[in-house]
Design a protein around this motif. Structure first.
Motif, short mmCIF file in Angstrom:
data_model
loop_
_atom_site.label_atom_id
_atom_site.label_comp_id
_atom_site.label_asym_id
_atom_site.label_seq_id
_atom_site.Cartn_x
_atom_site.Cartn_y
_atom_site.Cartn_z
N GLY A 23 0.84 -1.33 -0.02
CA GLY A 23 -0.06 0.02 0.02
C GLY A 23 0.97 1.13 0.01
O GLY A 23 0.63 2.13 -0.70
N GLN A 24 1.92 1.39 0.74
CA GLN A 24 2.96 2.39 0.78
C GLN A 24 3.52 2.66 -0.55
O GLN A 24 3.64 3.77 -1.04
N LEU A 25 3.91 1.52 -1.08
CA LEU A 25 4.52 1.50 -2.52
C LEU A 25 3.63 2.36 -3.24
O LEU A 25 4.07 3.22 -4.13
N HIS A 26 2.37 1.58 -3.44
CA HIS A 26 1.55 2.44 -4.39
C HIS A 26 1.02 3.79 -4.11
O HIS A 26 1.08 4.73 -5.06
N HIS A 27 1.35 4.10 -2.86
CA HIS A 27 1.08 5.67 -2.42
C HIS A 27 2.32 6.51 -2.95
O HIS A 27 2.25 7.69 -3.57
N GLN A 28 3.51 5.82 -2.72
CA GLN A 28 4.50 6.68 -3.25
C GLN A 28 4.85 6.67 -4.65
O GLN A 28 5.03 7.93 -5.07
N CYS A 52 -8.50 3.63 -10.99
CA CYS A 52 -8.37 4.47 -10.13
C CYS A 52 -8.00 3.59 -8.67
O CYS A 52 -7.68 4.48 -7.69
N GLY A 53 -8.27 2.42 -8.64
CA GLY A 53 -8.35 1.70 -7.47
C GLY A 53 -8.97 2.25 -6.24
O GLY A 53 -10.22 2.61 -6.44
N THR A 54 -8.52 2.42 -5.09
CA THR A 54 -9.30 3.07 -3.86
C THR A 54 -9.08 4.71 -4.17
O THR A 54 -9.80 5.12 -3.02
N GLY A 55 -8.85 5.19 -4.91
CA GLY A 55 -9.02 6.71 -5.15
C GLY A 55 -7.69 7.63 -4.70
O GLY A 55 -8.05 8.70 -4.57
N TYR A 56 -6.74 6.91 -4.20
CA TYR A 56 -5.69 7.74 -3.50
C TYR A 56 -5.24 8.83 -4.30
O TYR A 56 -5.08 9.78 -4.01
N LEU A 57 -4.86 8.46 -5.72
CA LEU A 57 -4.19 9.51 -6.38
C LEU A 57 -5.19 10.67 -6.75
O LEU A 57 -4.77 11.49 -6.76
N LEU A 58 -6.45 10.32 -7.00
CA LEU A 58 -7.37 11.13 -7.50
C LEU A 58 -7.74 12.25 -6.26
O LEU A 58 -7.87 13.37 -6.44
N GLY A 59 -7.37 11.68 -4.89
CA GLY A 59 -7.69 12.57 -3.78
C GLY A 59 -6.35 13.38 -3.73
O GLY A 59 -6.53 14.70 -3.41
N SER A 115 -3.07 7.30 -14.95
CA SER A 115 -3.28 6.25 -14.82
C SER A 115 -2.00 5.59 -14.21
O SER A 115 -1.02 5.84 -14.55
N THR A 116 -1.80 4.83 -13.01
CA THR A 116 -0.96 4.38 -12.36
C THR A 116 -0.95 2.95 -11.95
O THR A 116 -2.21 2.62 -11.31
N THR A 117 0.03 2.21 -12.42
CA THR A 117 -0.12 0.64 -12.07
C THR A 117 -1.42 -0.17 -12.43
O THR A 117 -1.60 -0.97 -11.99
N SER A 118 -1.95 0.37 -13.58
CA SER A 118 -3.30 -0.10 -13.90
C SER A 118 -3.16 -0.67 -15.28
O SER A 118 -3.48 -1.82 -15.63
N PHE A 119 -2.24 -0.08 -16.18
CA PHE A 119 -2.19 -0.34 -17.64
C PHE A 119 -1.87 -1.75 -17.67
O PHE A 119 -2.41 -2.36 -18.80
N LEU A 187 9.76 6.97 -12.31
CA LEU A 187 9.31 7.32 -10.95
C LEU A 187 9.64 6.53 -9.80
O LEU A 187 9.65 7.21 -8.80
N TYR A 188 9.95 5.36 -10.13
CA TYR A 188 10.51 4.45 -8.72
C TYR A 188 11.48 3.41 -9.25
O TYR A 188 10.90 2.51 -10.16
N ALA A 189 12.50 3.31 -8.63
CA ALA A 189 13.48 2.51 -8.90
C ALA A 189 13.72 2.43 -10.26
O ALA A 189 13.67 3.35 -11.01
N ALA A 190 14.10 1.29 -10.83
CA ALA A 190 14.35 1.04 -12.37
C ALA A 190 13.27 0.72 -13.14
O ALA A 190 13.31 1.33 -14.36
#
Ligand SMILES: C[S@@+](CC[C@H](N)C(=O)[O-])C[C@H]1O[C@@H](n2cnc3c(N)ncnc32)[C@H](O)[C@@H]1O
Length: 199
Positions: A23-28, A52-59, A115-119, A187-190
């Motif tokens: 969850g932390q990773l997805h938020h970062q 959008c998953g749980t809507g964190y990014l949109l928030g 769009s994040t980690t959905s594609f 965005l994150y690591a390689a």
């Protein structure tokens, strides 16, 4: 509604999706995608988050784009949408169940699509990207973040066969969908990278 294995698994995880290190990773990743969106679309009015998953990014985007009039999220897993609705604290946020491949908005409804980690989970990535282009107005911006790396080439021989998991393949699909000027960002690591492009 698509009921593929990926989507069913996300539905089952929805209530605890934001928990733990994952969850932390997805938020970062979402925080960095929001930073990126700010640099390439400084003042969007209508924003769509696909998968959008749980809507964190949109928030986060709602907080960072106070001028935005509407922020919509769509996700194939209805349990994710329920969590997103329950967590929403900004009246401009709207969440609905549906897929990238059949976006239920008229053409040119948004000026920023993220769009994040959905594609990587879309059953038909080509059609999903074409839909993202359709609902964007001319000059609108796409921010697409996911797993993209040549390090993932071995996975294309097995479980993720046919997925656009390299910059090269994703650039082809983004361009074929009608976007121009694709630019890549780490965005994150390689392996978590984002492509931004303009309709
Ligand atoms: C790893 S989660 C990412 C959620 C959120 N974007 C984030 O960054 O935390 C992937 C999400 O994509 C959704 N998804 C999978 N296939 C989809 C599709 N074809 N259209 C829309 N959403 C889809 C899943 O239901 C899941 O909620």
């Amino acid at each position: 509604m698509a009921r593929d294995r990926d989507v069913a698994a996300f539905g089952e995880r929805a209530q605890r999706y934001n928990e733990g290190w994952l969850g932390q990773l997805h938020h970062q990743i979402a925080d960095r995608a929001a930073d990126l969106a700010l640099t390439c679309a400084p003042a969007p009015r209508r924003i769509l988050d696909v998968g959008c998953g749980t809507g964190y990014l949109l928030g986060r985007l709602a907080a960072r784009f106070p001028q935005a009039e509407a922020l919509a999220g769509i996700d194939a897993a209805s349990a994710m949408v329920e969590v997103a609705r329950g967590a929403a604290t900004d009246g401009r946020l709207r969440f609905m169940a549906g897929t990238a491949e059949r976006l239920p908005w008229p053409a040119a409804s948004f000026d920023l699509v993220v769009s994040t980690t959905s594609f990587d989970h879309w059953a038909d990535q080509r059609t999903g990207l074409a839909q993202c282009a359709r609902v964007l107005e001319p000059g609108g911006t796409l921010v697409l973040a996911d797993l993209f790396s040549v390090l993932l080439l071995p996975t294309l021989l097995a479980a993720r066969r046919g997925k656009a998991r390299t910059r090269r393949r994703a650039t082809q699909l983004v361009t074929a969908a009608g976007f121009h000027s694709p630019q890549w960002h780490r965005l994150y690591a390689a392996i978590i990278q984002a492509v931004t492009a303009t309709k």
